[in-house]
Design a protein around this motif. Structure first.
Motif, short mmCIF file in Angstrom:
data_model
loop_
_atom_site.label_atom_id
_atom_site.label_comp_id
_atom_site.label_asym_id
_atom_site.label_seq_id
_atom_site.Cartn_x
_atom_site.Cartn_y
_atom_site.Cartn_z
N HIS A 11 31.64 -64.83 -95.13
CA HIS A 11 32.12 -64.92 -93.75
C HIS A 11 32.85 -63.64 -93.35
O HIS A 11 33.91 -63.34 -93.90
CB HIS A 11 33.08 -66.12 -93.69
CG HIS A 11 33.52 -66.51 -92.33
ND1 HIS A 11 32.68 -66.62 -91.26
CD2 HIS A 11 34.75 -66.84 -91.86
CE1 HIS A 11 33.36 -67.01 -90.19
NE2 HIS A 11 34.62 -67.14 -90.53
N TYR B 61 24.91 -76.06 -88.86
CA TYR B 61 23.69 -75.53 -89.46
C TYR B 61 22.74 -75.09 -88.34
O TYR B 61 22.87 -75.49 -87.19
CB TYR B 61 23.01 -76.57 -90.35
CG TYR B 61 22.46 -77.77 -89.59
CD1 TYR B 61 21.15 -77.78 -89.12
CD2 TYR B 61 23.26 -78.88 -89.33
CE1 TYR B 61 20.65 -78.86 -88.42
CE2 TYR B 61 22.77 -79.96 -88.63
CZ TYR B 61 21.46 -79.95 -88.18
OH TYR B 61 20.98 -81.02 -87.48
N ASN C 180 31.32 -69.55 -90.77
CA ASN C 180 31.65 -69.79 -92.17
C ASN C 180 30.73 -68.95 -93.04
O ASN C 180 29.86 -68.25 -92.54
CB ASN C 180 31.48 -71.29 -92.48
CG ASN C 180 32.42 -71.76 -93.57
OD1 ASN C 180 32.88 -70.96 -94.39
ND2 ASN C 180 32.71 -73.04 -93.59
N PHE D 226 22.96 -72.94 -93.44
CA PHE D 226 24.09 -73.88 -93.51
C PHE D 226 25.40 -73.10 -93.55
O PHE D 226 25.55 -72.13 -94.28
CB PHE D 226 23.97 -74.75 -94.76
CG PHE D 226 22.67 -75.51 -94.86
CD1 PHE D 226 22.52 -76.74 -94.26
CD2 PHE D 226 21.59 -74.97 -95.53
CE1 PHE D 226 21.33 -77.43 -94.33
CE2 PHE D 226 20.38 -75.65 -95.61
CZ PHE D 226 20.25 -76.87 -95.01
N PHE D 227 26.37 -73.56 -92.75
CA PHE D 227 27.67 -72.91 -92.70
C PHE D 227 28.74 -73.65 -93.50
O PHE D 227 29.85 -73.15 -93.63
CB PHE D 227 28.15 -72.80 -91.24
CG PHE D 227 27.32 -71.87 -90.41
CD1 PHE D 227 27.50 -70.50 -90.47
CD2 PHE D 227 26.34 -72.37 -89.57
CE1 PHE D 227 26.73 -69.65 -89.71
CE2 PHE D 227 25.57 -71.52 -88.80
CZ PHE D 227 25.77 -70.16 -88.86
N GLY D 228 28.43 -74.86 -94.01
CA GLY D 228 29.46 -75.61 -94.71
C GLY D 228 30.59 -75.99 -93.76
O GLY D 228 30.41 -76.05 -92.54
N LYS D 229 31.78 -76.22 -94.30
CA LYS D 229 32.94 -76.56 -93.48
C LYS D 229 34.14 -75.73 -93.91
O LYS D 229 34.33 -75.45 -95.08
CB LYS D 229 33.27 -78.05 -93.59
CG LYS D 229 32.33 -78.95 -92.82
CD LYS D 229 32.84 -80.38 -92.78
CE LYS D 229 31.93 -81.25 -91.94
NZ LYS D 229 32.45 -82.65 -91.85
N LYS D 230 34.93 -75.33 -92.92
CA LYS D 230 36.13 -74.56 -93.21
C LYS D 230 37.24 -75.00 -92.25
O LYS D 230 37.02 -75.11 -91.04
CB LYS D 230 35.88 -73.07 -93.06
CG LYS D 230 37.10 -72.20 -93.32
CD LYS D 230 36.79 -70.72 -93.30
CE LYS D 230 36.06 -70.32 -94.54
NZ LYS D 230 35.90 -68.84 -94.66
N ASP D 231 38.42 -75.28 -92.81
CA ASP D 231 39.58 -75.66 -92.02
C ASP D 231 40.40 -74.41 -91.69
O ASP D 231 40.83 -73.69 -92.59
CB ASP D 231 40.45 -76.67 -92.77
CG ASP D 231 39.75 -78.01 -92.98
OD1 ASP D 231 39.09 -78.46 -92.04
OD2 ASP D 231 39.86 -78.57 -94.09
N THR E 7 38.36 -77.47 -87.55
CA THR E 7 37.40 -77.53 -88.64
C THR E 7 36.06 -76.99 -88.14
O THR E 7 35.51 -77.49 -87.17
CB THR E 7 37.22 -78.97 -89.15
OG1 THR E 7 38.49 -79.45 -89.63
CG2 THR E 7 36.22 -79.03 -90.28
N TYR E 8 35.56 -75.96 -88.79
CA TYR E 8 34.34 -75.29 -88.37
C TYR E 8 33.21 -75.61 -89.35
O TYR E 8 33.43 -75.66 -90.57
CB TYR E 8 34.54 -73.78 -88.33
CG TYR E 8 35.41 -73.31 -87.18
CD1 TYR E 8 34.85 -72.79 -86.03
CD2 TYR E 8 36.80 -73.41 -87.25
CE1 TYR E 8 35.64 -72.35 -84.98
CE2 TYR E 8 37.60 -72.98 -86.21
CZ TYR E 8 37.02 -72.46 -85.07
OH TYR E 8 37.80 -72.03 -84.03
N GLY E 9 32.03 -75.82 -88.83
CA GLY E 9 30.87 -76.08 -89.67
C GLY E 9 29.61 -76.14 -88.82
O GLY E 9 29.65 -75.90 -87.62
#
Length: 211
Positions: free
Chosen positions: A133, A199, A148, A174-179, A195-197
């Protein structure tokens, strides 16, 4: 059995010129700002300029002919994202900054791998890539969609007919998740917490003619 390749792209900014003005609502409720006297103010237009930096990138790759019908590949690429320190909208003469959006992006190293398996006049293809990222959490925002770390999987098919090559591929990213926590600086919130995420899927079709 080995083939090597190098790629490079020099930093090349895009220059924009136009006029800038902004509408300021003095109340939290936009409806109240519209009807109350003095609740909305539009600033005069100002001749302005903006430079969008496109960073330097370099890559190196290797392909290995593992079998007469199978090619494996691997490559690494570097992007100098840190050149995008901030986005600054300036007056046309460049003396004053009208608006500034801090980014503080960091450099990234991207790794990619793939294979091509040939069956007669056809090829089956698969690949992946991973790229960290570039933005940092303290300045995360919603204006740029890079949310992400990026992980992508690719599947493709190619057909060869005399001078023509038809290729079709699909990519799932896929970006997954990030807080992202709040970050304040000089009493001002510098990021958009949450929370970011997500696809993305892309379908590509190409036609090549060989002279």
């Amino acid at each position: 059995k080995f083939k090597f390749g190098l790629t490079g792209k020099w930093e090349s900014p895009i220059e924009y010129h136009g006029s800038f003005s902004e509408t300021i609502y003095k109340f939290y409720n936009e409806g109240l700002s519209e009807i109350l006297d003095g609740g909305k103010e539009t600033t005069p237009k100002v001749d302005s300029q903006f430079s969008l930096k496109r960073p330097l990138s370099m890559g190196i790759g290797v392909a290995y002919q593992a079998h007469s019908d199978l090619v494996l590949s691997l490559d690494l690429s570097f992007t100098h994202w840190s050149v995008i320190d901030s986005l600054n909208l300036k007056t046309e003469d460049g003396d004053s900054v009208l608006k500034s959006l801090p980014l503080k992006w960091k450099n990234s190293l991207r790794i990619c791998g793939g294979l091509d398996y040939r069956i007669s006049n056809y090829s089956l293809r698969a690949g992946f890539f991973y790229e960290p990222h570039p933005p940092i959490p303290q300045y995360q925002n919603l204006f740029l969609p890079d949310m992400n770390d990026r992980v992508a999987l690719n599947m493709g098919f190619a057909a060869y007919y005399d001078h023509f090559i038809i290729e079709i591929s699909n990519e799932a990213e896929f970006f997954g998740k990030k807080d992202i926590a709040e970050y304040w600086e000089d009493g001002e919130l510098k990021n958009v917490p949450g929370t970011y995420g997500g696809y993305i899927t892309d379908l590509s079709l190409s036609l090549t003619y060989i002279f």
